[in-house]
Design an enzyme around this catalytic site. Structure first.
Site, PDB file in Angstrom:
ATOM      1  N   GLY A  37       0.824  -1.211   0.000  1.00 59.75           N
ATOM      2  CA  GLY A  37       0.000   0.000   0.000  1.00 59.75           C
ATOM      3  C   GLY A  37       0.854   1.255   0.000  1.00 59.75           C
ATOM      4  N   GLY A 183      27.276 -10.084   8.243  1.00 59.42           N
ATOM      5  CA  GLY A 183      27.111  -9.438   6.937  1.00 59.42           C
ATOM      6  C   GLY A 183      26.846  -7.948   7.127  1.00 59.42           C
ATOM      7  N   GLY A 272      20.704 -13.460   6.149  1.00 57.04           N
ATOM      8  CA  GLY A 272      20.413 -13.456   4.716  1.00 57.04           C
ATOM      9  C   GLY A 272      18.944 -13.203   4.424  1.00 57.04           C
ATOM     10  N   HIS A 322      20.322  -0.815  -6.167  1.00 63.94           N
ATOM     11  CA  HIS A 322      20.739  -0.265  -7.464  1.00 63.94           C
ATOM     12  C   HIS A 322      20.845  -1.353  -8.528  1.00 63.94           C
ATOM     13  CE1 HIS A 322      24.073  -0.728  -4.620  1.00 63.94           C
ATOM     14  NE2 HIS A 322      24.782  -1.196  -5.626  1.00 63.94           N
ATOM     15  N   HIS A 445      42.900  18.853  -4.769  1.00 58.33           N
ATOM     16  CA  HIS A 445      43.625  18.792  -3.494  1.00 58.33           C
ATOM     17  C   HIS A 445      43.058  19.823  -2.537  1.00 58.33           C
ATOM     18  CE1 HIS A 445      46.923  18.400  -0.667  1.00 58.33           C
ATOM     19  NE2 HIS A 445      46.993  19.731  -0.646  1.00 58.33           N
TER      20      HIS A 445
HETATM   21  C1  LIG Z   1      18.070  -3.287   6.524  1.00 59.84           C
HETATM   22  C2  LIG Z   1      18.395  -3.284   5.053  1.00 59.84           C
HETATM   23  C3  LIG Z   1      19.303  -2.370   4.552  1.00 59.84           C
HETATM   24  C4  LIG Z   1      19.580  -2.358   3.200  1.00 59.84           C
HETATM   25  N1  LIG Z   1      20.477  -1.429   2.742  1.00 59.84           N
HETATM   26  C5  LIG Z   1      20.761  -1.394   1.423  1.00 59.84           C
HETATM   27  C6  LIG Z   1      21.646  -0.406   0.920  1.00 59.84           C
HETATM   28  O1  LIG Z   1      22.190   0.403   1.669  1.00 59.84           O
HETATM   29  N2  LIG Z   1      21.895  -0.387  -0.408  1.00 59.84           N
HETATM   30  C7  LIG Z   1      21.320  -1.298  -1.265  1.00 59.84           C
HETATM   31  O2  LIG Z   1      21.572  -1.241  -2.468  1.00 59.84           O
HETATM   32  N3  LIG Z   1      20.466  -2.236  -0.814  1.00 59.84           N
HETATM   33  C8  LIG Z   1      20.173  -2.297   0.510  1.00 59.84           C
HETATM   34  N4  LIG Z   1      19.283  -3.229   0.966  1.00 59.84           N
HETATM   35  C9  LIG Z   1      18.713  -4.194  -0.004  1.00 59.84           C
HETATM   36  C10 LIG Z   1      17.590  -3.540  -0.809  1.00 59.84           C
HETATM   37  O3  LIG Z   1      16.604  -3.058   0.069  1.00 59.84           O
HETATM   38  C11 LIG Z   1      16.997  -4.556  -1.770  1.00 59.84           C
HETATM   39  O4  LIG Z   1      18.030  -5.111  -2.551  1.00 59.84           O
HETATM   40  C12 LIG Z   1      15.999  -3.875  -2.705  1.00 59.84           C
HETATM   41  O5  LIG Z   1      14.940  -3.310  -1.980  1.00 59.84           O
HETATM   42  C13 LIG Z   1      15.452  -4.899  -3.716  1.00 59.84           C
HETATM   43  O6  LIG Z   1      14.525  -4.272  -4.544  1.00 59.84           O
HETATM   44  P1  LIG Z   1      13.325  -5.083  -5.236  1.00 59.84           P
HETATM   45  O7  LIG Z   1      12.554  -4.077  -5.985  1.00 59.84           O
HETATM   46  O8  LIG Z   1      13.867  -6.252  -5.927  1.00 59.84           O
HETATM   47  O9  LIG Z   1      12.474  -5.656  -4.011  1.00 59.84           O
HETATM   48  P2  LIG Z   1      11.780  -4.967  -2.766  1.00 59.84           P
HETATM   49  O10 LIG Z   1      12.385  -3.670  -2.436  1.00 59.84           O
HETATM   50  O11 LIG Z   1      11.754  -6.009  -1.710  1.00 59.84           O
HETATM   51  O12 LIG Z   1      10.320  -4.660  -3.282  1.00 59.84           O
HETATM   52  C14 LIG Z   1       9.415  -5.656  -3.579  1.00 59.84           C
HETATM   53  C15 LIG Z   1       8.033  -5.138  -3.315  1.00 59.84           C
HETATM   54  O13 LIG Z   1       7.101  -6.082  -3.839  1.00 59.84           O
HETATM   55  C16 LIG Z   1       5.984  -6.124  -2.989  1.00 59.84           C
HETATM   56  N5  LIG Z   1       5.306  -7.399  -3.208  1.00 59.84           N
HETATM   57  C17 LIG Z   1       5.722  -8.638  -2.889  1.00 59.84           C
HETATM   58  N6  LIG Z   1       4.852  -9.569  -3.307  1.00 59.84           N
HETATM   59  C18 LIG Z   1       3.837  -8.903  -3.915  1.00 59.84           C
HETATM   60  C19 LIG Z   1       2.655  -9.288  -4.556  1.00 59.84           C
HETATM   61  N7  LIG Z   1       2.329 -10.578  -4.697  1.00 59.84           N
HETATM   62  N8  LIG Z   1       1.853  -8.332  -5.050  1.00 59.84           N
HETATM   63  C20 LIG Z   1       2.187  -7.017  -4.945  1.00 59.84           C
HETATM   64  N9  LIG Z   1       3.293  -6.588  -4.354  1.00 59.84           N
HETATM   65  C21 LIG Z   1       4.134  -7.518  -3.845  1.00 59.84           C
HETATM   66  C22 LIG Z   1       6.579  -5.986  -1.593  1.00 59.84           C
HETATM   67  O14 LIG Z   1       5.612  -5.483  -0.690  1.00 59.84           O
HETATM   68  C23 LIG Z   1       7.706  -4.984  -1.836  1.00 59.84           C
HETATM   69  O15 LIG Z   1       7.290  -3.678  -1.567  1.00 59.84           O
HETATM   70  C24 LIG Z   1      18.959  -3.271   2.321  1.00 59.84           C
HETATM   71  C25 LIG Z   1      18.028  -4.184   2.816  1.00 59.84           C
HETATM   72  C26 LIG Z   1      17.745  -4.201   4.161  1.00 59.84           C
HETATM   73  C27 LIG Z   1      16.737  -5.181   4.678  1.00 59.84           C
END
Ligand SMILES: Cc1cc2nc3c(=O)[nH]c(=O)nc-3n(C[C@H](O)[C@H](O)[C@H](O)COP(=O)(O)OP(=O)(O)OC[C@H]3O[C@@H](n4cnc5c(N)ncnc54)[C@H](O)[C@@H]3O)c2cc1C
Length: 466
Positions: A37, A183, A272, A322, A445
């Site tokens: 949401g 990690g 992880g 990223h 520098h």
């Molecule tokens: C504490 C923490 C710190 C982090 N720090 C960093 C950092 O400094 N730099 C970095 O690069 N990465 C960091 N990460 C990792 C980063 O957050 C993830 O790699 C990134 O968010 C992945 O993006 P994504 O779009 O693949 O998935 P997500 O960000 O997980 O987004 C997926 C979305 O899909 C939604 N979803 C799931 N299933 C469904 C469904 N069936 N229908 C509709 N919606 C759904 C979820 O609600 C979620 O909002 C961190 C992670 C954590 C936990």
């Protein structure tokens, strides 16, 4: 009649929302479905952004407490954790609302609800009130991210047994925290709470922290964190975690079989993350997963079902925001008939502790395993004038270059501003730079980035300042 879209993106995290915006920019009728949401995914809501917020605020608190050492006298420094958390939540809300605005600006249709496949072309959206909407999609991109993994038989309650999500929202400063896993997420969160006054113990199964990163950097990192007050228990396995009274009891065994018991207020399990495919009904449409439960894709992000694609944490590769964004843009461009591409050899990584740790490209261990001959250039921040001037001299820059061609193969650094400086190295590597190219680039520098130039000079043993 179901509304029809050219592309539907399931998941509004950095992979999904960036992909949806790019698709719409390219003129495709696009929808994005997000179950939370709120847009922004793990990254904005419970990941990158809130953790970096707390890292910054806790670092400021720590600095303020030590101002007198710098000759700055201030009154008593007190922590207002409620206010800090409120500010964090406000920052997150602002950013997530910003994405909703970008959706409107780019004409992405936004559905709030759980997305799942009825068939390869029909997607169901179940909202909070259990109302179901069906939409039609010519193509669908799965970008549903990942969830934290716990230890077998142990459930997160987010009060005493925490995942990173709970560790980002504690309502009081615990006296003691055991972090399971060395990690980057565990170390970032451990640093936050250590600076706010918690006694932090990190239990790690391996003989080093930050697995997968260059070992020389890992060693230096651990030394620095120990100086900051974190405690490490390497080659130690957690055998059980039990809630007891107001806290938790953690039983461990080290390599020699020596048992230990930790009484702690909280335990953060940071071992992880696992791909999140639970609501999608992928089996129903025949999408294949790999052994780790990740969605299997080819080099163009296509699953075994031709009109279904996947990107981000839910597929193979580093779980980084990223990386997910790059894949989101690449797949949007491929679908639009352009030549989207992600260079997996040049995906930087940053750990946002103090000092920061940053890397791009191969580690020395990887080069050894690949039997590649390479040269190493190193330069310590201790010999960098800017670092000396502001007393931030910890760490060093390490450049790995091909022995014959001098092409830069990997850069690893630990030190102030490393997280920003790594971008220069990623760009250099994208352009196929040699260490000589970097050494001959004029750096301002006095800046920390002069350490990069000196490390590049040091590849051929001609550094000036050390
Ligand atoms: C504490 C923490 C710190 C982090 N720090 C960093 C950092 O400094 N730099 C970095 O690069 N990465 C960091 N990460 C990792 C980063 O957050 C993830 O790699 C990134 O968010 C992945 O993006 P994504 O779009 O693949 O998935 P997500 O960000 O997980 O987004 C997926 C979305 O899909 C939604 N979803 C799931 N299933 C469904 C469904 N069936 N229908 C509709 N919606 C759904 C979820 O609600 C979620 O909002 C961190 C992670 C954590 C936990």
């Amino acid at each position: 009649m179901a509304e029809k879209f050219q592309v539907v993106v399931i998941g509004g995290g950095p992979g999904g929302y960036v992909c949806a915006i790019r698709l719409a920019q390219l003129g495709l009728k696009t929808a994005c479905i997000e179950s939370r949401g709120i847009l922004g995914g793990t990254c904005l809501n419970i990941g990158c952004i809130p953790s970096k917020f707390l890292l910054n605020y806790s670092e400021n608190f720590h600095k303020a407490k030590n101002f007198s050492k710098m000759g700055i006298e201030v009154g008593e420094v007190k922590l207002n954790l409620d206010k800090m958390m409120q500010n964090k939540n406000n920052a997150v809300t602002d950013l997530t609302k910003g994405i909703e605005f970008l959706f409107k600006k780019n004409k992405v249709t936004y559905f709030k609800g759980i997305g799942s496949f009825n068939s390869a072309n029909k997607i169901s959206i179940l909202d909070k009130r259990n109302k179901q909407t069906i939409i039609e999609a010519e193509k669908t991109i799965v970008s549903t991210g990942s969830d934290p993994v716990s230890l077998p038989g142990i459930d997160f309650d987010e009060k005493k047994i925490l995942s990173s999500t709970g560790a980002l929202s504690l309502s009081s400063v615990p006296k003691k925290m055991v972090v399971v896993g060395g990690g980057y997420i565990g170390l970032e969160m451990g640093s936050v709470w250590s600076r706010l006054g918690t006694e932090v113990h990190v239990v790690e199964f391996l003989d080093h922290i930050t697995p997968g990163m260059d070992k020389e950097i890992s060693k230096e990192f651990m030394k620095i964190l120990i100086k900051q007050g974190l405690n490490f228990h390497l080659e130690t396995k957690v055998e059980s975690i039990k809630k007891k009274g107001n806290g938790v009891t953690i039983h461990t065994a080290d390599k020699q079989g020596k048992k230990n018991i930790y009484q702690s207020d909280v335990v953060l399990i940071s071992v992880g993350r696992k791909p999140n495919t639970k609501h999608l009904k992928l089996k129903q449409v025949g999408v294949k997963l790999d052994k780790k439960g990740k969605v299997k894709v080819d080099k163009n992000f296509q699953t075994n079902i031709p009109n279904i694609y996947a990107i981000g944490d839910v597929i193979e590769g580093p779980m980084l925001a990223h990386k997910a964004e790059e894949e989101g843009i690449a797949i949007a461009e491929l679908i639009a008939g352009q030549s989207g591409h992600v260079n997996y050899d040049v995906i930087p990584g940053v750990v946002y502790t103090t000092p920061e740790l940053a890397y791009v490209g191969k580690t020395e261990e990887q080069l050894k395993n690949e039997n590649r001959s390479y040269k190493v250039g190193k330069f310590p921040f201790m010999a960098n004038s800017r670092a000396k001037a502001i007393n931030e001299t910890e760490g060093f820059v390490k450049i790995l270059a091909d022995d014959k061609t001098d092409r830069v193969l990997g850069v690893h650094m630990i030190g102030s501003h490393a997280g920003e400086m790594i971008a220069e190295m990623a760009l250099a590597m994208e352009f196929g730079a040699s260490s000589e190219d970097i050494a001959r680039t004029c750096h301002a520098h006095p800046t920390f980035s002069e350490a990069i130039k000196e490390a590049a000079l040091s590849v051929d043993k001609r550094q000036i300042h050390s």
